[in-house]
Design an enzyme around this catalytic site. Structure first.
Site, PDB file in Angstrom:
ATOM      1  N   ALA A   1       0.365   3.544   1.828  1.00 29.60           N
ATOM      2  CA  ALA A   1       0.605   2.158   1.854  1.00 29.60           C
ATOM      3  C   ALA A   1      -0.763   1.640   1.834  1.00 29.60           C
ATOM      4  CB  ALA A   1       1.007   1.569   3.378  1.00 29.60           C
TER       5      ALA A   1
ATOM      6  N   CYS B   1      -1.738  -1.238   0.750  1.00 28.78           N
ATOM      7  CA  CYS B   1      -1.797  -2.456   1.326  1.00 28.78           C
ATOM      8  C   CYS B   1      -2.113  -2.713   2.896  1.00 28.78           C
ATOM      9  CB  CYS B   1      -0.606  -3.478   1.094  1.00 28.78           C
ATOM     10  SG  CYS B   1      -0.437  -3.734  -0.801  1.00 28.78           S
TER      11      CYS B   1
ATOM     12  N   ARG C   1      12.616  17.296  -0.730  1.00 26.94           N
ATOM     13  CA  ARG C   1      13.349  16.610  -1.272  1.00 26.94           C
ATOM     14  C   ARG C   1      13.670  17.468  -2.878  1.00 26.94           C
ATOM     15  NH1 ARG C   1      11.544  10.215  -0.829  1.00 26.94           N
ATOM     16  NH2 ARG C   1      12.041  10.107   1.394  1.00 26.94           N
TER      17      ARG C   1
ATOM     18  N   VAL D   1      -4.680  15.888 -14.132  1.00 27.37           N
ATOM     19  CA  VAL D   1      -4.183  16.013 -15.514  1.00 27.37           C
ATOM     20  C   VAL D   1      -5.523  15.692 -16.334  1.00 27.37           C
ATOM     21  CG1 VAL D   1      -2.496  15.040 -17.144  1.00 27.37           C
ATOM     22  CG2 VAL D   1      -1.960  15.838 -15.086  1.00 27.37           C
TER      23      VAL D   1
ATOM     24  N   ASN E   1       7.409   0.811  -6.962  1.00 32.80           N
ATOM     25  CA  ASN E   1       8.351   1.549  -6.230  1.00 32.80           C
ATOM     26  C   ASN E   1       9.599   1.188  -7.009  1.00 32.80           C
ATOM     27  OD1 ASN E   1       7.588   2.777  -3.422  1.00 32.80           O
ATOM     28  ND2 ASN E   1       6.558   1.015  -3.546  1.00 32.80           N
TER      29      ASN E   1
ATOM     30  N   TYR F   1      19.767 -24.175   8.850  1.00 32.20           N
ATOM     31  CA  TYR F   1      18.841 -25.137   9.835  1.00 32.20           C
ATOM     32  C   TYR F   1      19.330 -25.005  11.102  1.00 32.20           C
ATOM     33  CZ  TYR F   1      18.670 -29.351  12.965  1.00 32.20           C
ATOM     34  OH  TYR F   1      18.447 -30.238  13.899  1.00 32.20           O
TER      35      TYR F   1
ATOM     36  N   TRP G   1      15.499 -30.762   6.827  1.00 28.42           N
ATOM     37  CA  TRP G   1      15.330 -30.348   5.236  1.00 28.42           C
ATOM     38  C   TRP G   1      14.110 -29.549   5.431  1.00 28.42           C
ATOM     39  CZ3 TRP G   1      17.047 -32.311   0.772  1.00 28.42           C
ATOM     40  CH2 TRP G   1      17.888 -33.401   0.872  1.00 28.42           C
TER      41      TRP G   1
END
Length: 472
Positions: A42, A44, A71, A81, A328, A450, A458
């Protein structure tokens, strides 16, 4: 196998694609080459690790190498590479001093981006950092901590121990400089102040967070000053100046400011050098051009993440907005496409949020009038300030909402929000409206929820839409 799905890059886009493909077609190999140690992390979250909100560096890992193997992904770290031959359908890989050619059936270029430091001299000095990668975050946190604190766990398998140890013995700096007032600069100002370090932030333009617009930038500037950050707006940094190989000061506007550490956050650039000698074309942004399925101009070659363009939801044209969800989402879609079920990578609207101490900031779409005009619109905008909750309910805060629309059609083009009380999440309403090509009038008529603890009757978004509709 001679026709594996080969992925270059083991972060968000690359491993999302590999995971989806391996799940859909377990009978076909998927190989991911990553030139470094870290994968699927991550980015961020790095400012919050430096700050100390995130305790362990490994908390920022999304998928471990062991989980990738489970996986069915053949993940090869420390494999760089260095060449792509789209005619022979091979990639050239170096590892442990050896070079091999790996055939591919389909190829995904997910090489990401790199932090840029040009044209600022002195960024090679010790104590000069870019916040781009977990090793950088570990080194900065080590430099901010006392030598006896052992703030960074150097036993972590992947960490660059030599880099971290270089800064572990440092006495924490009394003053730091941040060059650049964008996402990284603002977030790192909070991180540095959490360590009680005198913080100077240099921004060459007149306001912080330029993509968020003037209203957000001005409010963030006021708040940073309240938090003890010294701002140098309209100030270009000429150089970082060293003493015995270590950052000692920042040169700007004919004067200098002494510092013990400098963080340069002036932008990133897509990593595209790998395909320079191939028929794969770049877009106008300098990132790799792709179609709605993430395919490049060469059959069987895809690109996603921070190295690739995507279609902009407002302009309808290719754009480059490197963000986590974009990477992602595109990677997952490409994995599905390569598996045999074509899937759209989706448009982008530049939706982003950032935390500036207690302030929450959000932006989406086109805010800059010049850019909107260049895209064929006649932009008109309005900024309103209104409460985030019912006035009688405690905990509310003034929320500034800026909306931009096309004068002729009334179509919503962009928006920005800033405030201390759940302002950031409200940007998702505007992002949805933009994806749906809604007009400001239609936005005004949305049936938003609301209740006094959450919003006035509003909502701030509706108030801004109502005012701009009247202006239109």
């Amino acid at each position: 196998m001679t026709d594996p799905f080969v992925v270059i890059g083991g972060d968000a886009a690359g491993l999302s694609a590999a995971s989806k493909f391996a799940r859909e077609v377990p009978s076909r190999d998927v190989i991911v080459f990553e030139k470094g140690e870290w994968v699927s992390y991550a980015h961020c979250g790095t400012p919050y690790y430096v700050k100390g909100t995130v305790e362990r560096l490994t908390d920022l890992l999304s998928l471990s190498p062991e989980e990738a193997a489970d996986r069915g992904i053949d993940l090869r770290r420390n494999h760089e590479v260095v060449g792509v031959d789209t005619g022979a359908e091979t990639v050239t890989v170096t590892h442990d001093g050896k070079t091999v050619d790996q055939p591919y059936g389909d190829l995904l270029v997910a090489t990401g981006a790199h932090a840029t430091t040009e044209p600022i001299p002195g960024t090679e000095l010790d104590g000069a950092f870019t916040m781009h990668g977990l090793d950088s975050a570990a080194a900065v946190r080590a430099a901010l901590s006392r030598p006896d604190e052992d703030a960074v766990d150097k036993s972590i398998e992947y960490v660059d121990t030599a880099l971290v140890e270089q800064y572990t013995d440092w006495e924490p700096p009394e003053r730091v400089a941040i060059v650049g007032g964008g996402y990284v600069g603002v977030e790192m100002a909070e991180a540095f102040r959490a360590h009680d370090v005198e913080t100077h932030l240099f921004q060459r333009s007149s306001h912080l967070l330029p993509p968020f617009g003037k209203a957000v930038g001005e409010r963030v500037a006021d708040h940073l000053r309240e938090e003890g950050v010294t701002l140098h707006l309209n100030t270009a940094v000429d150089a970082l100046v060293g003493d015995d190989g270590r950052v000692a000061s920042v040169a700007h506007d004919g004067s200098t400011t002494d510092v013990g550490l400098a963080l340069v956050g002036i932008g990133i650039r897509p990593n595209t050098a790998l395909i320079t000698d191939t028929p794969v074309e770049l877009g106008n942004s300098g990132a790799i051009a792709v179609n709605e399925y993430g395919a490049t101009t060469v059959d069987g070659v895809y690109a996603a993440g921070d190295c690739a363009e995507a279609n902009h939801a407002v302009t309808g044209s290719p754009d480059w907005v490197p963000l986590g969800l974009t990477a992602n989402r595109a990677g997952r879609a490409i994995g599905q496409t390569v598996a045999g079920e074509p899937s759209l990578v989706g448009d982008i609207a530049g939706t982003a949020v950032v935390k500036a101490f207690d302030l929450e900031c959000g932006r989406v779409g086109l805010l800059d009038h010049e850019r909107a005009s260049a895209a064929g619109f006649d932009p008109v905008s309005k900024t309103v300030t209104t409460g985030s909750r019912s006035g009688y309910y405690p905990g509310g805060d003034d929320t500034d909402v800026t909306l931009v629309a096309d004068r002729k059609s009334g179509r919503l083009l962009g928006g920005a929000i800033v405030g201390e009380d759940r302002a950031a999440i409200r940007i998702d309403t505007l992002a949805t409206a933009i994806e749906a090509d809604m007009t400001v009038d239609e936005l005004e008529r949305l049936d938003l929820a609301y209740a006094p603890p959450f919003s006035p009757v509003w909502d701030p978004v509706l108030v801004a839409a109502k005012v701009l509709t009247g202006q239109l």
